[in-house]
Design an enzyme around this catalytic site. Structure first.
Site, PDB file in Angstrom:
ATOM      1  CB  SER A 195      -0.924  -0.058   1.223  1.00 58.96           C
ATOM      2  OG  SER A 195      -2.060   0.735   1.056  1.00 58.96           O
ATOM      3  CG  ASP A 434      -6.676  -2.679  -4.070  1.00 57.74           C
ATOM      4  OD1 ASP A 434      -7.488  -1.892  -3.545  1.00 57.74           O
ATOM      5  OD2 ASP A 434      -5.439  -2.533  -4.003  1.00 57.74           O
ATOM      6  CG  HIS A 459      -5.080  -2.750  -0.494  1.00 55.45           C
ATOM      7  ND1 HIS A 459      -4.730  -1.953  -1.555  1.00 55.45           N
ATOM      8  CD2 HIS A 459      -4.528  -2.169   0.589  1.00 55.45           C
ATOM      9  CE1 HIS A 459      -4.016  -0.932  -1.133  1.00 55.45           C
ATOM     10  NE2 HIS A 459      -3.856  -1.047   0.162  1.00 55.45           N
TER      11      HIS A 459
END
Length: 503
Positions: A195, A434, A459
Site C-alpha cells: 500500500s 482492489d 489489497h
C-alpha cells in the site's frame, strides 16, 4: 512489542476535529481519501488480532538514533529520535555467505503485529536464507520525534518532518547501519512494502539504488496522483466488484441513496434513520450515514480476500433479507452481515486515533490522492473537491497540501517512457478487485520493472501470511514474485563474484 499509547488532550482535540470533518461531510464534494493499509483488512476481520498476536521469540527489537531532518544542515536538524526496528536472524545464512536481507518498510501504522501479519518475509526466509528486518515509520508506534506524541503532533512546525522523503531516508540509514554493524557489506537487500509502504519501497529503490537491490511494491498506487489516474476510478472498481457479486445487490445499493435522502428530508427523518441503522449516536446529517455506508462498501471491495470475501458477505446479507422488507432494511441486513452482531453500527467510537491523525496529516501535506465518485457507479456522484480539501487541511493543520509534489519528487507522468531508461528491479503487484489497483502499475515497464497482477486479488493480499486455504492463483502469484527476486539475487552474486575475481 505491544504498547498502550497515552493521548494528550490537545492531540485528542485534533482527532475529534478530523473525525467531525470527515464524518459530517461539510464540503461541497468528496474530500475523504480511503486509508492505504496492508493490514487493515485483517484488523476489520479481527480487531484484536494484531494487538494480541504472539510475539515470536525469534524477533529482536532494536532502536536507532534517527536523524530528525536528513535534508538540511540547520542546528535543529541534527536532533535525533529513537526509531524502532525488529530483526529475525533465525534463517539467515550469515554475512560470510553474503546472505540476503529482506526489509519490510512500515506504513502508516505502528509496527506491532506487522511481523505476524506480513507473512511473505517469514514464509520465504528459509528459501532465501534471509535476515528479516521490519522498520517502523516515523511518527507511528514508538518511533516518535520530539520525545512525545504531544510535542510531535503539536503543530505544523513539528509535523513538518513527517513525510515520505524523510521516511525512506530513515529506512536507507537503518539498512546501512545494520549492514555495517553485521559486517554484511555484500549482502543484497530487497525491500518489501504494501500500500503506502509499497510506494515507499518502489521510491526507495529509485532514490537509493545503492541501498536496495530490488523492491516488491504490493498494491502501491503510485499513479493515483496529479490526474494521472481518473479520479473516479476507485469507486468504479468498487461498483464493478459488487455488480459481479450480485446484480440485485448492486441495484439495491444503487437505489438506496435516494430513499435515505427522502426519509432524511421528513420531520424526524434523521431519528428514523438512526433507528433503522441502530446508530451508536443520533445522526445529525444524512451524510454521516451515507459516508459510513460508502466507506463500508469501499473497504469490503478493497479487502475482498479469501476465504471470507467481504463483498459477497455484504451482498448475501442484502439479497438474503425478506423480500417484503423495505430497501433500507435490506441495506441494514448487509451491514449486519459485514459487521456481525453488535449493539450499534454506524458512527461507533473510533479506536484508530493514532493512524487517523497521522494519515490525515500525510494526505493534507503530500499524499493528495484525488478520489471522487463519477456518474456511472452505484453511488451518488460526488467529485473530488480539491479546493474544499485544501480548506479543510488549512483548518485542521494551518497549512495547505501540495497536490503536485509527489509527481515532482518521484515522477509518475509518462512512467514507462521514463523508468525504462534508468529504473530496474521493481515488482509492482496488484489484485484487480482492489479499487486502488487502478492507480497502480499494471503493465511491465522493462525487463526488470515488472507488473504481477491477479484478476481476483485484493489489497496487499500477496504479502500477507500464506494460508492452507489460499487459492491456486494466489500461490502462483507469490511463487512468481519469489522467482523474480531470486533472479535478481543470482545476477547480483554473479556480478559480485566477477568483481571480486578481478580484484
Amino acid at each position: 512489542m505491544n504498547y498502550s499509547p497515552k493521548f494528550p488532550v490537545q492531540w485528542v482535540q485534533l482527532m475529534v476535529m478530523i473525525l467531525s470533518i470527515t464524518l459530517t461531510g461539510i464540503a461541497a464534494g468528496r474530500t475523504d481519501i480511503p486509508r492505504l493499509s496492508p493490514t487493515r483488512g485483517i484488523i476489520m476481520e479481527d480487531p484484536d488480532l494484531l494487538s494480541s498476536a504472539a510475539v515470536s521469540d525469534d524477533l529482536q527489537t532494536f532502536y536507532y538514533p534517527q536523524t530528525l531532518d536528513h535534508f538540511n544542515y540547520q542546528p535543529q536538524s541534527y536532533a535525533t529520535f529513537q526509531q524502532r526496528y525488529v530483526m529475525n536472524f533465525k534463517y539467515w545464512g550469515g554475512a560470510n555467505n553474503n546472505a540476503p536481507i529482506l526489509a519490510y518498510l512500515g506504513a502508516e501504522a505502528p509496527l506491532d503485529g506487522s511481523p505476524t501479519a506480513i507473512g511473505f518475509l517469514n514464509d520465504n526466509a528459509v528459501s532465501f536464507t534471509a535476515l528479516l528486518v521490519y522498520i517502523e515509520h516515523r511518527y507511528y508506534g514508538k518511533s516518535i520525534p520530539f520525545g512525545s506524541r504531544e510535542e510531535a503532533f503539536k503543530n505544523a512546525s513539528t509535523l513538518g518532518y513527517f513525510n515520505s522523503a524523510q521516511a525512506i531516508a530513515d529506512y536507507a540509514e537503518i539498512i546501512m547501519h545494520i549492514k555495517n554493524k553485521l559486517r554484511a557489506f555484500f549482502s543484497p537487500v530487497i525491500v518489501v512494502g504494501g500500500s503506502y509502504g509499497g510506494m515507499l519501497a518502489s521510491w526507495l529503490r529509485l532514490k537509493y539504488p545503492h541501498v536496495a537491490l530490488g523492491a516488491l511494491a504490493s498494491s502501491a498506487p503510485i499513479l493515483y496522483f496529479d490526474k494521472i489516474t481518473p479520479r473516479g476510478a476507485y469507486f468504479s472498481v468498487v461498483t464493478k466488484d459488487f455488480r459481479e457479486a450480485s446484480e440485485s445487490c448492486y441495484q439495491t445499493i444503487r437505489n438506496s441513496w435516494s430513499v435515505i435522502d427522502k426519509i432524511a428530508s421528513q420531520p424526524n427523518g434523521l431519528s428514523s434513520l438512526s433507528m433503522i441503522f441502530k446508530t451508536c449516536k443520533p445522526l445529525n446529517k444524512s451524510s454521516e450515514l451515507k459516508n459510513a455506508l460508502e466507506n463500508m462498501y469501499a473497504s469490503a471491495a478493497q479487502y475482498d480476500s479469501p476465504p471470507r470475501y467481504p463483498v459477497t458477505v455484504v451482498c448475501r446479507g442484502i439479497d438474503g433479507a425478506n423480500e417484503k422488507q423495505d430497501i433500507l432494511s435490506k441495506i441494514f441486513a448487509g451491514v449486519v452481515a459485514y459487521r456481525g452482531n453488535r449493539s450499534c453500527y454506524i458512527n461507533p467510537p473510533t479506536n484508530e486515533s493514532e493512524t487517523t491523525v497521522g494519515w490525515r496529516w500525510q494526505t493534507c501535506s503530500e499524499m493528495v490522492i484525488p478520489i471522487g465518485i463519477g456518474n456511472r457507479t452505484m453511488f451518488q456522484p460526488e467529485p473530488f473537491d480539491l479546493n474544499s480539501f485544501i480548506q479543510q487541511c488549512k483548518t485542521i493543520f494551518g497549512v495547505p497540501p501540495r497536490p503536485h509534489w509527489v509527481t515532482s519528487y518521484y515522477g509518475g507522468h509518462d512512467i514507462k517512457l521514463i523508468l525504462q531508461r534508468f529504473g530496474s528491479n521493481i515488482i509492482f503487484s496488484n489484485g484487480l478487485r482492489d479499487p486502488y489497483s487502478r492507480g497502480g502499475v499494471l503493465e511491465n515497464i522493462s525487463e526488470s520493472i515488472l507488473a504481477v497482477k491477479t484478476v481476483n486479488g485484493s489489497h496487499c493480499l500477496d504479502i500477507l501470511a500464506q494460508n492452507a486455504s489460499d487459492p491456486e492463483w494466489l500461490v502462483k502469484q507469490r511463487q512468481t514474485e519469489v522467482e523474480i527476486m531470486k533472479g535478481w539475487i543470482a545476477q547480483y552474486y554473479a556480478e559480485l563474484k566477477a568483481m571480486l575475481f578481478k580484484q
